[in-house]
Structures are given as C-alpha cells and as structure tokens.
Design a protein around this motif. Structure first.
Motif, short mmCIF file in Angstrom:
data_model
loop_
_atom_site.label_atom_id
_atom_site.label_comp_id
_atom_site.label_asym_id
_atom_site.label_seq_id
_atom_site.Cartn_x
_atom_site.Cartn_y
_atom_site.Cartn_z
N GLY A 133 0.81 -1.21 0.00
CA GLY A 133 0.00 0.00 0.00
C GLY A 133 0.84 1.26 0.00
O GLY A 133 2.00 1.24 -0.42
N PRO A 134 0.30 2.36 0.49
CA PRO A 134 1.01 3.64 0.46
C PRO A 134 2.07 3.73 1.55
O PRO A 134 2.22 2.84 2.40
N LEU A 135 2.82 4.84 1.54
CA LEU A 135 3.76 5.12 2.61
C LEU A 135 3.00 5.35 3.92
O LEU A 135 1.88 5.88 3.91
N ASP A 136 3.62 4.98 5.02
CA ASP A 136 2.95 5.15 6.32
C ASP A 136 2.63 6.61 6.60
O ASP A 136 1.55 6.94 7.13
N VAL A 137 3.53 7.52 6.24
CA VAL A 137 3.28 8.93 6.50
C VAL A 137 2.15 9.47 5.62
O VAL A 137 1.37 10.34 6.05
N ASP A 138 2.02 8.93 4.41
CA ASP A 138 0.92 9.34 3.54
C ASP A 138 -0.42 8.83 4.08
O ASP A 138 -1.46 9.51 3.94
N ALA A 139 -0.41 7.65 4.68
CA ALA A 139 -1.63 7.12 5.29
C ALA A 139 -2.09 8.02 6.43
O ALA A 139 -3.29 8.29 6.59
N MET A 140 -1.14 8.51 7.23
CA MET A 140 -1.49 9.40 8.32
C MET A 140 -2.05 10.72 7.79
O MET A 140 -3.04 11.26 8.32
N GLU A 141 -1.43 11.27 6.75
CA GLU A 141 -1.93 12.51 6.17
C GLU A 141 -3.36 12.34 5.67
O GLU A 141 -4.22 13.20 5.91
N ALA A 142 -3.63 11.24 4.99
CA ALA A 142 -4.98 11.01 4.47
C ALA A 142 -6.00 10.88 5.61
O ALA A 142 -7.14 11.35 5.48
N TRP A 143 -5.60 10.28 6.71
CA TRP A 143 -6.51 10.09 7.85
C TRP A 143 -6.85 11.42 8.52
O TRP A 143 -7.95 11.61 9.03
#
Length: 626
Positions: A594-604
């Motif tokens: 899936g995506p980068l962990d930091v990108d997942a946090m930004e999306a959340w």
C-alpha cells in the motif's frame, strides 16, 4: 646543557644512547648499563671510553647497578587526551522542542532546553579546547530516524555538520543500516548514486561524503572483509611524549532483527565481545597507549540515577562488557538513549574501565580525560562526566528559560547558516498543513493515543486490500504529535513521528498464526514490544505467564480470534520482513503493498471541510499487572 641519558647494551654488544624518558618498551634491546646526567658534547667521548673496555668488564659493571635503579621509570607528567563522546544524534540539526529532564540521583530532576547542531558544535569545541590533544567519537545512530530537515535529504546535512565539527570516528549503529548498506557506503564515500526512493544530492551536488571513517568491527561482507574498518588510530605528539589512541567501533549483533532485512542481506553481524577482543590484540601490536571502544549497545541504569553517575548496572551491554579484554580503557555506548557514567570495576575489579552514554539527539556530550603515561605506555586515569548542551539564546530573543547550573552554549554561526540552508529547502514540505487534531497525541504508555491513531490510519489506508486489523510497533514511533493551538498538524509534524519512509503491507494469516505473532510481543526478551492496534481489535496480555501463554484474549469486533479462520492484517514494511524480532510476520501470504505510512497518516487527518480528527479513546490493549 646537561641532559639525562641512558646507555643500553644492545644485542650486538654495542652501546645505544637514548633519552632517559624513553622506557624499556621503546628501546632497541639488550640490558641497561649506565644512567647519568651528562653534557651532550661528552657523549662521543664517553662512548669511546666504553668501547675501550672489554665487554666482560662492561657487563660486570652493569651487574653492580641495583636492579631498582635500572628498571624504575623516571616519573613523567601524564599526557592528557580530551575525548568527546557522542551517541544517537539521529540527525537532530535543530534544537529539540521539549526540555531535557536530568535526574540528580536524589529523587529530583533538572530541566534544560538542549540540542541543535550549532550549539552542539560549540559544546564540542569548548570541551576539546581544554587540552592540546583531543578527539571526538560517535557511538552510532548518528543518522536516520531523523527530523525532516535531515531525513528529507537522506541525512547528508548531518554528515556535513559532523564534518564541520571535526568528528574523528563514527561507529555504525543499527539505524545507519535503515536505508541499506549500499546507501550507507555512499554516505561515507560520497556521490549521488540512488539507492532509495528519495533523490540524493538535492541541495549539495555532488555530495562529498564523510571526512571521518565509519567503523564496523563485527560487520562482515560475504568475502570475510569488514564492511568498514574495525578500528582506527589517532596519534598525538612526538618523541618520548608521543601517545596513540586506538578506537574500535561496532554495532549490536542483533541489528538484522531491527532493520529492514533486505538492507543487510549478505552481511554477517558477529559477536560483539569477540570482535572487540580481536581488535584489541591488533591495536596492542601497533603500539597504542589507550583503547577506546565505541559500541552501539547500552546499559539501563537504575531509576533515579544521576545523569552523570550510575547505580546498579544492567542491560544488554553488561554481558558483553563482562567478556572484554581488560586492556580496554573506556567504553562509549549508545542505543538505549540513557545518560550515565559507570565504573565497571564495581562489577568486575579486573576490568577497570568506565562505560558512558550521553542521552539522545545531541542534547548531551560526554567529556572524558584520558591521562596517559608516555614512559610506560599506560593509561594512568580516566575521568568522565556528561554535559547538557544547553541551547537557550536570550540574545536572539529566545524566551525559553535557561538553567544557570549549566553552561549556555553559543551557536556556531557557520553551522547555523549551514543548517538554515537545509531548513529553508525543507520548509515547503515541513510547514504544509495536513489536517487538524483535537489534542496532543502522545506515545507514552502501552495503550497510547498516538499508536492507536497510527494504527487507525493504516487500517483505513488499506481497507481496499481487505485489511481487518492494523498493528503498529512502538519502536517505529519516534516523536509525540503535538498540533498547533488551533489544532493544525503539518507534514513536518507527522514526518517526525514516522521518519522511516516505510510502505504499508497487508497479508493473510490464520488466526493461530496471528495469536502466535502476538506472543512475540514479549518473546524471550526483557523488553516488551506491545503493539498499538486499530479500532475494533482488542487484546489482553499477561507478562507474568510463561512464554507462549501471554496472550490471554484477542478479539475482533468483540469476537475471539478463531485459530482456524483467516484474517487480513496490515503492518509497515519493516515489520513485514521480520523487523523488531517479529519473525512470524513473514508467514503471511497474499501480500498487497500500500502507500507510505506517513501518507496514510496525512490522508486520515484530512477530513472533509477541515473538520478536526478526534483522538482515539483507548482501551484496546490491557496488560494485567500494569
């Protein structure tokens, strides 16, 4: 002018005249015959007289000299080498925002604002200036797990800062391997070859590499050679007053279990004590006077111990120290992010060396005086203390309080300008708002809001891959998440929390595999590694039970995990390959990246209409007895 001389009979029967200060270990050979203060111009005449006397008579005359006169060294003032010990800098080029808390050993604490490369440089320089001879040695984790201003640029600016400070040696730590050994080689040697997702040489092109050697005594390549040299030597002075200090550098043997295994494939991480003792033998053969070990492994001092003292000695470094060659003079340690100066002779009187560590992030340094007798080639004494790098700048309008008990250092202007150049380059990414949060998400404690927030973000980002559960390791959370007063969170904020650039991976496990994996949170280690878990999943743990029985209960949406059922679980790429000792993650099947962990946090955090994301309420993990 009269000068003290010694005359030795060497193996060929001829006399050798040497300065009195040169000890027996430094002469050519033979036995002592005569010692006297004479005029230099008389030397040749005296030698002619000696040569005129039969050798047997000369030897008889030698026999009349008392033994203690022949062998007793003439007292010499020691040569002091000032050693600055650093560890776990982790690319902290700017001052750390939260204050450093220092235990005073009497139940109290002192707080001081500390760190920042420019202030750190001044602290190192002033400490080294105490003596004519000095050196600075890092015990690893100089780079990686770094704030954005360094990590965004592959930690090239951290190496640039250390070049300017004048670091002499850096022992590799586990985080030096975060981006793989080839990228680590590039950081040492320079160049712009790309081994990561990020583009090197973004600010300085070309990147010129480190001016100081990396050391890795226990890390070997497939051909048997060490990845980097096992040790280095620095020599000071000349003639009879010359001294040499050997530095052995290495990381912990368990490094492959706490970094991405693909980045260390083909490398062997050997036993720490064996590697050190082998290097001690090699250094002794090269005439060093003192031996410094810089090892990226640490002790755990007892609670409340003075930050520049010790207390009861425990931790993973202790059994290594118990096997060290007693010729070691001092051990600079790291990894545990603690502050201590311990006398290991309190554990083993035959191993009379100090063991030091200076906290984390450039907030402290260790000031060490190696006092060496050049006549006997021995270390007379070692003294050490930890010094906080106080970085309050009232003259520049800094409103933070200064602690008068500690030195306030002055930022080095050249290094401040260098860091500012990188901060400016990173500012667009650093200051970009990514969302709003209802309050500070802290990483303290087992069941904490920040870990739960990360797990929720990762679950949401991988729902399309079928994810039902997300697990987050505590070691991957590097900082608290503190929004601005209006709740705004920036990319720099979330990057500081997860600076590794891991991708998310979702895999399938049986319920039994999942339960077995959860048991690895404790394993055989004294250090627990309890996961933060996503919404809907809950577990109860009992660390007092035997290994294999510590997961008392695990549920998904209120239903117990069925050992025979299948579950889709998300974790970061570090864990997916067995990182942090969670080897059972590798049993997963049907992987989806899936995506980068930091990108997942930004999306959340990016809620519609700029709404504020609420903090998780907790209650997902219960540890019996805590």
């Amino acid at each position: 002018m009269n000068v003290p001389l010694r005359i030795w009979w060497v193996n060929d029967g001829s006399p050798q005249v040497v300065p009195r200060s040169v000890g027996a270990s430094k002469r050519a050979g033979g036995g002592f015959c005569l010692e006297a203060a004479i005029a230099a111009v008389q030397v040749q005449e005296m030698l002619r007289n000696f040569l005129a006397v039969p050798l047997a008579l000369g030897l008889a005359a030698c026999a009349t000299v008392p033994t203690h006169t022949a062998t007793a060294p003439v007292p010499e003032s020691p040569v002091t080498v000032r050693l600055v010990g650093i560890n776990d800098f982790h690319g902290n080029l700017e001052p750390i925002k939260r204050p450093l808390e220092l235990e005073d050993g009497q139940g109290g604490k002192q707080t001081v604002y500390a760190g920042g490369a420019a202030w750190f440089a001044d602290a190192v320089a002033k400490t080294r200036a105490q003596n004519e001879y000095s050196m600075a040695v890092s015990a690893g984790d100089m780079i990686s797990a770094s704030p954005l201003v360094s990590s965004l640029f592959l930690d090239e600016p951290t190496i640039g800062v250390m070049n300017r400070i004048g670091i002499d040696f850096n022992a590799v730590g586990n985080h030096e391997f975060d981006r793989g050994w080839r990228e680590l080689k590039r950081l040492q040697a320079g160049g712009c070859e790309k081994y990561t997702l990020r583009q090197p040489c973004a600010v300085e092109n070309p990147y010129k590499g480190a001016n100081f050697p990396f050391l890795a005594a226990n890390v070997t390549m497939p051909d048997g050679d060490t990845l980097f040299p096992a040790y280095g030597i620095k020599r000071f002075g000349s003639g009879a007053r010359a001294v040499a200090v050997g530095v052995i550098g290495l990381t912990l043997k368990g490094t492959p279990s706490i970094v991405d295994p693909s980045g260390v494939k083909g490398l062997t991480f050997g036993d720490e004590a064996d590697a050190i003792n082998k290097a001690v033998g090699a250094l002794t053969g090269q005439g060093v006077d003192a031996i410094v070990v810089a090892i990226h492994q640490g002790l755990v001092p007892e609670p409340g111990a003075n930050f520049t003292g010790c207390g009861a000695i425990s931790g993973d470094l202790k059994p290594i120290l118990e096997r060290l060659d007693p010729r070691v003079s001092i051990v600079l340690s790291g990894h545990t992010h603690r502050s201590y100066v311990c006398d290991f002779a309190t554990v083993d009187p035959s191993r009379r060396f100090l063991v030091t560590q200076a906290g984390y992030g450039g907030t402290e340094i260790t000031d060490i005086a190696l006092n060496i007798d050049p006549a006997t080639d021995t270390v007379v004494s070692v003294k050490a203390k930890n010094i906080p790098v106080q970085s309050v700048s009232p003259a520049a309008g800094d409103s933070r309080p200064a602690d008068p008990a500690f030195t306030s250092y002055t930022p080095d202007p050249a290094i401040a300008a260098y860091v500012a150049k990188y901060a400016a380059a990173a500012s667009a990414a650093t200051n970009r708002p990514v969302g709003k949060l209802s309050g500070a998400a802290l990483k303290q404690g087992v069941d904490n809001a920040l870990g739960d927030l990360i797990a929720d973000a990762q679950l949401a980002a991988t729902r399309e891959a079928g994810a039902q559960i997300a697990l987050m390791n505590p070691g991957g959370i590097r900082a608290d998440l503190r929004p601005a007063p209006d709740g705004t969170v920036t990319f720099g904020d979330i990057y500081a929390v997860q600076p590794f650039g891991n991708t998310l991976v979702t895999m399938t496990y049986t319920g039994q595999q999942l339960l077995d994996l959860l048991e690895q949170q404790y394993g055989d280690s004294s250090e627990n590694k309890v996961f933060s878990v996503s919404h809907g999943f809950a577990m109860t743990l009992d660390p007092a039970k035997p290994v294999g029985q510590r997961v008392v209960r695990a549920t998904l949406d209120g239903k117990p995990i069925d050992p025979a059922a299948y579950y889709r679980v998300t974790m970061n790429s570090f864990l997916s390959t067995g990182g942090d000792g969670f080897t059972l993650f590798k049993q997963g099947t049907e992987p989806t990246v899936g995506p980068l962990d930091v990108d997942a946090m930004e999306a959340w955090l990016q809620l519609p209409g700029g709404d504020v994301r609420s903090l998780p309420k907790g209650g997902r993990v219960t540890v019996i007895g805590s």
